[in-house]
Design a protein around this motif. Sequence first.
Motif, short mmCIF file in Angstrom:
data_model
loop_
_atom_site.label_atom_id
_atom_site.label_comp_id
_atom_site.label_asym_id
_atom_site.label_seq_id
_atom_site.Cartn_x
_atom_site.Cartn_y
_atom_site.Cartn_z
N ASP A 1 53.08 33.84 40.87
CA ASP A 1 53.03 35.29 41.10
C ASP A 1 51.60 35.79 41.05
O ASP A 1 51.18 36.60 41.89
N GLU A 2 50.85 35.28 40.03
CA GLU A 2 49.45 35.73 39.89
C GLU A 2 48.63 35.31 41.10
O GLU A 2 47.83 36.08 41.63
N ILE A 3 48.85 34.05 41.53
CA ILE A 3 48.06 33.54 42.66
C ILE A 3 48.39 34.32 43.92
O ILE A 3 47.50 34.68 44.69
N ALA B 1 49.42 37.39 44.10
CA ALA B 1 48.79 38.71 43.99
C ALA B 1 47.30 38.61 44.26
O ALA B 1 46.72 39.47 44.92
N MET B 2 46.69 37.52 43.77
CA MET B 2 45.26 37.35 43.99
C MET B 2 44.94 37.16 45.47
O MET B 2 44.00 37.76 46.00
#
Lengths: 380, 265
Positions: B130-132, B134-135
């Motif tokens: 999820d973080e990647i 979003a990044m």
Amino acid sequence: MASIENGADAWFKIEQGVFKAGGRWTITESARLDRQLRDFDAGSGDITAMDAGAVEKLDSSGAWLLLRTHRALEKAGRRVGALQVPERYASLLENLDRDDKKQGHGHPAPRMSPWHYRLYRIGKAAVEAGRQAWRMLGYLGRVTVETGEMLATPRKNLRFAAMAVQVEETGISALPIVGLLAFLIGIVLAYQGADQLKRFGAEIFTINLLGVGVLREIGGLITAIIVAGRSGSAFTAHLGSMRVNQEIDAMQTMGLNTVDTLVLPRVIGLVISLPLLTFYANIMALIGGAMMCYFDLGITIPVFLRQLNQAVDVGTLMVGLVKAPVFAFVIALVGCYEGFQVERNAASVGLLTTRSVVESVFLVIVLDAAFSVMFSVLGI
Amino acid sequence: MPAEKTQNGSAKKDVIIHVEGLVTGFGKKIIHDHLDLDVYRGEVLGVVGGSGSGKSVLLRTIIGLNAPREGVIEVFGKRAGQAEGSRMRSLEMRWGVLFQEGALFSSQTVAENIQVPLREYTSMSQELMDEIAAMKIALVGLPPDTAQKLPSELSGGMKKRAGLARALALDPELLFLDEPTSGLDPISANQFDELIAELQESLGLTVFMVTHDLDSLAAITDRIAVLVDKKIKTGTIEELRKDTTPWIHEYFSGPRGHAALAGLR
């Protein structure tokens, strides 16, 4: 997982209050680093700096992990200063930090509890069903008005060629499957009826059961359901694909009325072909029943016909046939309506085709029940 | 922004894509006739040519979607094109492809689209994915709420950006772009050019870009490969402007060419 040649592993450690990182901080290592970094508590220990100067290779996943750790440390109140990376990776980290900060981190929407979610879905589906019914009613109105206009000036608006194609596709092409299934239903009905009636010695009334059952109900219902599956789905898929290809938009810009050109030929074509198909299905079912009576009960064809003549009259046939145009109208209407609802993506055509068949079969059965109630009230 | 690129110009050039004696065709029609091409690490190569000259076919052949009739294709020093199973997969992990319309999976949200290769090739936790995602969405300049949107809810330019985010998901070294600016308005096209140039620099990418857009050629490419007469001619813009081959001359000296290149000199 496919492997990638991987020289030095990525590592990080805390040495005299300095968070040190080195090795290849790349996507292949990021799953492991992520787990280890999550175990690592930013608040513990006394970290005063972050030095990733020993990093040999850094890609955006690795950079994100460093950045995330750096932010966690700052958030925990550590004065760690700037994140040290090799010169060649400075711009990557800078870009990442800037883009990410500029937009704020996209946190996914908070998840609902399972019960809350189920309730939410039921409510959403109920509201959606209500809206759907409302829109469908609106569409019914529109098609009715357009049909009226067309009937007022038939020579101008009626597209005979398109209609004939629909009669062929929905009617003539359906003859084999409808005939075969009706024939089998006739056999089944006669067989089950005979089995029960034999106990009273009233085998001959199998023919009454068959005649009334097929002509009044089964023939029309089976035909409508087959046609809903066969032609209703075809309408939705065809119009849906046209929508995906923007053909319908193109028609509208040329001033072609889509109801006139696409919907009415289908509706009228099916309204013509379904009663004919129903009549044909009735005959096939009676033939199947007669065959079963002959082989199972030894009732000869002349006897069968005489009994049938006593059991049913033209009225019985008409009760069945009068429903067919109504079923046809509903099937075509739902099929076309759902076709126009298709959005411009691949999944949408499949979804709406399914919905079209389910809705039209549902409506056919509901209408059939309504007809039964109406006929019994009228004493027909 | 043009001209100065950090990585190239150094002593020995590192060949990333090597094409030698490539022959492709459909039926009787030959599209490439013994074509040779080298792409060097860290450069942005623009591939141009008339309609039907086989730009997209060349790209598809290099990434293995088209079978060549003859010839050698090496990517990262390994035989590609028709490499089988696992060997092809290890190559595919190292490149990203942006198709013309983005080719996003229509039944999945943008975030899920970006996570497809991550899920396939790595063992990341859902949280990290999820973080990647979003990044990457931030990296290509899309607003964060794009993550939860379906491709059908995006405009053409946003679809391309989302497609680029997916192409970058595995942090590839090599990026293939098929007409990245076609169908975009000039402002979005400029922004997309800038984005590619910026990403190319910060991620150290090698970019193979098929394009029609003279402005992008002038703005971000280091070298240009022109497909004429089933062969390829490469060179910098300055070199190709002096070329006397009719099509190339027409291309760079026509009114559009003049307008686009006016900013260079």
